[in-house]
Motif scaffolding. Structure first.
Motif, PDB file in Angstrom:
ATOM      1  N   ALA A  74       0.838  -1.205   0.000  1.00 43.96           N
ATOM      2  CA  ALA A  74       0.000   0.000   0.000  1.00 43.96           C
ATOM      3  C   ALA A  74       0.868   1.248   0.000  1.00 43.96           C
ATOM      4  CB  ALA A  74      -0.920  -0.004   1.215  1.00 43.96           C
ATOM      5  N   ALA A  75       1.963   1.226   0.761  1.00 44.52           N
ATOM      6  CA  ALA A  75       2.851   2.386   0.831  1.00 44.52           C
ATOM      7  C   ALA A  75       3.521   2.666  -0.504  1.00 44.52           C
ATOM      8  CB  ALA A  75       3.907   2.163   1.913  1.00 44.52           C
ATOM      9  N   LEU A  76       3.741   1.638  -1.298  1.00 46.40           N
ATOM     10  CA  LEU A  76       4.356   1.818  -2.612  1.00 46.40           C
ATOM     11  C   LEU A  76       3.427   2.598  -3.540  1.00 46.40           C
ATOM     12  CD1 LEU A  76       6.824   1.173  -4.356  1.00 46.40           C
ATOM     13  CD2 LEU A  76       5.714  -0.969  -5.010  1.00 46.40           C
ATOM     14  N   ASN A  77       2.135   2.321  -3.424  1.00 54.42           N
ATOM     15  CA  ASN A  77       1.102   3.091  -4.132  1.00 54.42           C
ATOM     16  C   ASN A  77       1.384   3.217  -5.632  1.00 54.42           C
ATOM     17  OD1 ASN A  77      -1.280   4.530  -4.376  1.00 54.42           O
ATOM     18  ND2 ASN A  77      -0.301   6.513  -3.973  1.00 54.42           N
ATOM     19  N   ASP A  78       1.534   2.077  -6.279  1.00 57.59           N
ATOM     20  CA  ASP A  78       1.764   2.041  -7.725  1.00 57.59           C
ATOM     21  C   ASP A  78       0.610   1.271  -8.369  1.00 57.59           C
ATOM     22  OD1 ASP A  78       2.546   1.645 -10.330  1.00 57.59           O
ATOM     23  OD2 ASP A  78       4.626   1.170  -9.839  1.00 57.59           O
ATOM     24  N   PRO A  79      -0.341   1.951  -9.005  1.00 61.12           N
ATOM     25  CA  PRO A  79      -1.517   1.290  -9.589  1.00 61.12           C
ATOM     26  C   PRO A  79      -1.187   0.305 -10.708  1.00 61.12           C
ATOM     27  CG  PRO A  79      -1.879   3.655  -9.382  1.00 61.12           C
ATOM     28  CD  PRO A  79      -0.423   3.421  -9.136  1.00 61.12           C
ATOM     29  N   TYR A  90      16.445  -2.894   5.396  1.00 59.14           N
ATOM     30  CA  TYR A  90      17.104  -3.087   6.689  1.00 59.14           C
ATOM     31  C   TYR A  90      16.236  -2.685   7.876  1.00 59.14           C
ATOM     32  CZ  TYR A  90      21.320  -4.458   4.320  1.00 59.14           C
ATOM     33  OH  TYR A  90      22.233  -5.150   3.546  1.00 59.14           O
ATOM     34  N   GLU A  91      15.108  -2.063   7.607  1.00 55.90           N
ATOM     35  CA  GLU A  91      14.125  -1.798   8.659  1.00 55.90           C
ATOM     36  C   GLU A  91      12.846  -2.557   8.318  1.00 55.90           C
ATOM     37  OE1 GLU A  91      13.440   2.342   9.080  1.00 55.90           O
ATOM     38  OE2 GLU A  91      15.541   2.838   9.485  1.00 55.90           O
ATOM     39  N   ARG A  92      12.245  -3.183   9.315  1.00 51.59           N
ATOM     40  CA  ARG A  92      11.003  -3.926   9.086  1.00 51.59           C
ATOM     41  C   ARG A  92       9.819  -2.974   9.219  1.00 51.59           C
ATOM     42  NH1 ARG A  92       9.011  -7.364  11.899  1.00 51.59           N
ATOM     43  NH2 ARG A  92       7.980  -8.501  10.226  1.00 51.59           N
ATOM     44  N   THR A  93       9.730  -2.048   8.251  1.00 46.94           N
ATOM     45  CA  THR A  93       8.638  -1.086   8.223  1.00 46.94           C
ATOM     46  C   THR A  93       8.039  -1.084   6.817  1.00 46.94           C
ATOM     47  OG1 THR A  93      10.045   0.753   7.529  1.00 46.94           O
ATOM     48  CG2 THR A  93       9.813   0.376   9.912  1.00 46.94           C
ATOM     49  N   PRO A  94       6.768  -0.692   6.689  1.00 49.28           N
ATOM     50  CA  PRO A  94       6.168  -0.633   5.348  1.00 49.28           C
ATOM     51  C   PRO A  94       6.948   0.248   4.392  1.00 49.28           C
ATOM     52  CG  PRO A  94       4.459  -0.520   7.016  1.00 49.28           C
ATOM     53  CD  PRO A  94       5.772  -0.436   7.744  1.00 49.28           C
ATOM     54  N   ASN A  95       7.396   1.426   4.850  1.00 53.04           N
ATOM     55  CA  ASN A  95       8.099   2.349   3.964  1.00 53.04           C
ATOM     56  C   ASN A  95       9.443   1.796   3.507  1.00 53.04           C
ATOM     57  OD1 ASN A  95       6.112   4.308   3.904  1.00 53.04           O
ATOM     58  ND2 ASN A  95       6.939   5.436   5.656  1.00 53.04           N
ATOM     59  N   ALA A  96      10.166   1.135   4.409  1.00 51.69           N
ATOM     60  CA  ALA A  96      11.474   0.583   4.031  1.00 51.69           C
ATOM     61  C   ALA A  96      11.323  -0.510   2.974  1.00 51.69           C
ATOM     62  CB  ALA A  96      12.183   0.035   5.267  1.00 51.69           C
ATOM     63  N   ILE A  97      10.350  -1.387   3.178  1.00 51.15           N
ATOM     64  CA  ILE A  97      10.126  -2.452   2.200  1.00 51.15           C
ATOM     65  C   ILE A  97       9.630  -1.863   0.884  1.00 51.15           C
ATOM     66  CG2 ILE A  97       8.793  -4.544   1.692  1.00 51.15           C
ATOM     67  CD1 ILE A  97       8.699  -5.042   4.739  1.00 51.15           C
ATOM     68  N   ALA A  98       8.723  -0.882   0.962  1.00 55.87           N
ATOM     69  CA  ALA A  98       8.204  -0.242  -0.249  1.00 55.87           C
ATOM     70  C   ALA A  98       9.326   0.444  -1.024  1.00 55.87           C
ATOM     71  CB  ALA A  98       7.122   0.766   0.121  1.00 55.87           C
ATOM     72  N   ASN A  99      10.231   1.113  -0.331  1.00 54.74           N
ATOM     73  CA  ASN A  99      11.332   1.797  -1.005  1.00 54.74           C
ATOM     74  C   ASN A  99      12.259   0.811  -1.710  1.00 54.74           C
ATOM     75  OD1 ASN A  99      10.414   4.300  -0.169  1.00 54.74           O
ATOM     76  ND2 ASN A  99      11.731   4.374   1.638  1.00 54.74           N
ATOM     77  N   ALA A 100      12.566  -0.298  -1.039  1.00 54.17           N
ATOM     78  CA  ALA A 100      13.428  -1.316  -1.658  1.00 54.17           C
ATOM     79  C   ALA A 100      12.749  -1.930  -2.874  1.00 54.17           C
ATOM     80  CB  ALA A 100      13.767  -2.400  -0.629  1.00 54.17           C
ATOM     81  N   LEU A 101      11.464  -2.242  -2.731  1.00 57.03           N
ATOM     82  CA  LEU A 101      10.724  -2.825  -3.848  1.00 57.03           C
ATOM     83  C   LEU A 101      10.642  -1.838  -5.011  1.00 57.03           C
ATOM     84  CD1 LEU A 101       9.025  -5.049  -5.110  1.00 57.03           C
ATOM     85  CD2 LEU A 101       7.038  -4.175  -3.846  1.00 57.03           C
ATOM     86  N   GLY A 102      10.347  -0.583  -4.704  1.00 56.54           N
ATOM     87  CA  GLY A 102      10.266   0.439  -5.741  1.00 56.54           C
ATOM     88  C   GLY A 102      11.578   0.595  -6.495  1.00 56.54           C
ATOM     89  N   HIS A 103      12.688   0.530  -5.767  1.00 57.10           N
ATOM     90  CA  HIS A 103      13.998   0.658  -6.405  1.00 57.10           C
ATOM     91  C   HIS A 103      14.237  -0.489  -7.379  1.00 57.10           C
ATOM     92  CE1 HIS A 103      18.257   1.839  -6.717  1.00 57.10           C
ATOM     93  NE2 HIS A 103      18.474   0.533  -6.789  1.00 57.10           N
ATOM     94  N   VAL A 104      13.951  -1.710  -6.953  1.00 58.48           N
ATOM     95  CA  VAL A 104      14.164  -2.875  -7.820  1.00 58.48           C
ATOM     96  C   VAL A 104      13.289  -2.783  -9.069  1.00 58.48           C
ATOM     97  CG1 VAL A 104      13.840  -5.378  -7.989  1.00 58.48           C
ATOM     98  CG2 VAL A 104      14.939  -4.396  -5.966  1.00 58.48           C
TER      99      VAL A 104
END
Length: 408
Positions: free
Chosen positions: A245-250, A344-358
């Motif tokens: 949800a934090a990634l917010n990419d439709p 490296y942080e178990r937070t929605p934003n950290a996971i979303a940022n890593a996923l978005g980068h990939v």
């Protein structure tokens, strides 16, 4: 000379579509067992099937003996009484000794203390993270009684001739905690079946991706992000949904393959975040279906609180799919810079940022690099090496067949 007998103990039915690393390891040890061995599995059965007796059957083209201790409808979901407790209770009082005995949970080995045989314990998680107070108390009942777990472990650990851990930190932990058995503790690579998990050519991958989008009633350009595993506190699927949800990419659609006790909570969270049109819960799927999903996904995401080395990570990489993971287990050590990224942080934003980068830099994570990363973990190679060591020990011991036959 008769064939040595390997008996594997775990609370599952290999013909069911349950997803889990332990199940995958056992399936590989059956499928790739050399002809020099006779293989037996003590598991669970289908409702209304016979229990407590050996059944000659076949799995993955391999003839095996199978004994269900009790029947259960769904081994993905924990009941009020943990399945491990039921399984251990069903083993007590039996003698199912054999030349080689493989256990994948500690508790059932209580029943085997006086059994003859070369015993191996497989450790699938980093036990320190698993019992840590900071993780969800729903993940493992022993988190309420860590001293009790380690007391039980100390009592049982000396019976094993071999202790395999798929996590380097866990292997080191056991060597230091139990110096009397330190030489028996070995790091063992987890495995991936490369006959099932392999990449597609780009043109075919694109064709299959569009086909799935069509089947789900989604726009043709939709890209897929995949999670596969038990819906269990260890995997923390709620965190996964919040990160998505934090990634917010439709243009992205999240696929969740698996079942478990958190399925209802995951559905509720999806609805709360208004993601019903952007997330598909597939339930338990076959290995063949899971392999197809890996091959057409743009990334695989793992949001776990603790792990050993998840088999599903190797399956994704072997399928040419980059991985985004939380900082737990062996995966951060496994991943190369061109095959995935660690949050490296178990937070929605950290996971979303890593996923978005990939996803935004897909050219930096090519399929060929992902496959190369997984190659050393090919099931046929890893499992064959274990069996070769077992056969060597068997020939060294020269134990008479009559000793084992007393309990077979």
């Amino acid at each position: 000379m008769r064939k040595p007998i390997l008996t594997i103990f775990y609370q599952f039915n290999p013909w069911n579509s349950s997803i889990g690393g332990i199940q995958t390891v056992i399936r590989s040890f059956i499928k790739y067992a050399p002809s020099e061995f006779e293989v037996r599995l003590v598991g669970t059965g289908e409702p209304k099937s016979s229990t407590g007796v050996w059944q000659k059957t076949e799995y993955a083209g391999r003839s095996i003996q199978f004994m269900p201790l009790f029947n259960m409808l769904n081994d993905n979901v924990r009941g009020f009484i943990p399945t491990t407790v039921k399984y251990t209770a069903a083993l007590l009082g039996r003698c199912l000794a054999s030349d080689f005995i493989h256990f994948h949970r500690l508790e059932p080995t209580l029943a085997a203390l006086n059994w003859y045989g070369d015993k191996t314990l497989f450790i699938h998680n980093d036990i320190q993270q698993q019992i840590a107070a900071g993780t969800s108390k729903k993940a493992m009942l022993w988190q309420y009684f860590p001293a009790g777990y380690f007391a039980l472990e100390r009592f049982l650990i000396k019976q094993f001739d071999q202790i395999y851990s798929c996590n380097t930190e866990s292997a080191k932990f056991y060597q230091e905690r139990y110096p009397a058995v330190a030489e028996r503790v070995t790091f063992l690579k987890n495995t991936v079946d490369t006959e099932i998990f392999y990449p597609l050519e780009p043109r075919e991958q694109e064709k299959q991706r569009k086909l799935l989008a069509q089947q789900l009633g989604l726009p043709e350009q939709t890209r897929f992000v995949l999670f596969a595993g038990r819906l269990h506190p260890q995997k923390d699927p709620i965190l996964l949904v919040r990160a998505y949800a934090a990634l917010n990419d439709p243009s992205l659609h999240l696929l969740i393959a698996g079942d478990g006790e958190l399925a209802g909570e995951v559905r509720s969270e999806i609805a709360r975040l208004a993601l019903c049109e952007r997330v598909t819960m597939l339930g338990s799927v076959s290995f063949e279906k899971l392999a197809q999903l890996h091959r057409i996904s743009s990334a695989f995401v793992l949001s776990s609180a603790y792990e050993g080395l998840p088999m599903v990570v190797l399956e994704a990489l072997s399928s040419g799919t980059p991985v985004v993971t939380t900082n737990c287990g062996e995966t951060p050590r496994l991943l190369r810079a061109d095959s995935g990224m660690v949050a490296y942080e178990r937070t929605p934003n950290a996971i979303a940022n890593a996923l978005g980068h990939v996803l935004q830099h897909a050219e930096d994570y090519p399929a060929v690099s992902c496959v190369r990363n997984a190659q050393p973990y090919a099931a046929h190679t890893v499992v064959s090496d274990v069996y070769k060591d077992m056969l060597h020990r068997w020939k060294q011991r020269s134990v008479s067949s009559t000793t084992t036959a007393e309990c077979i």
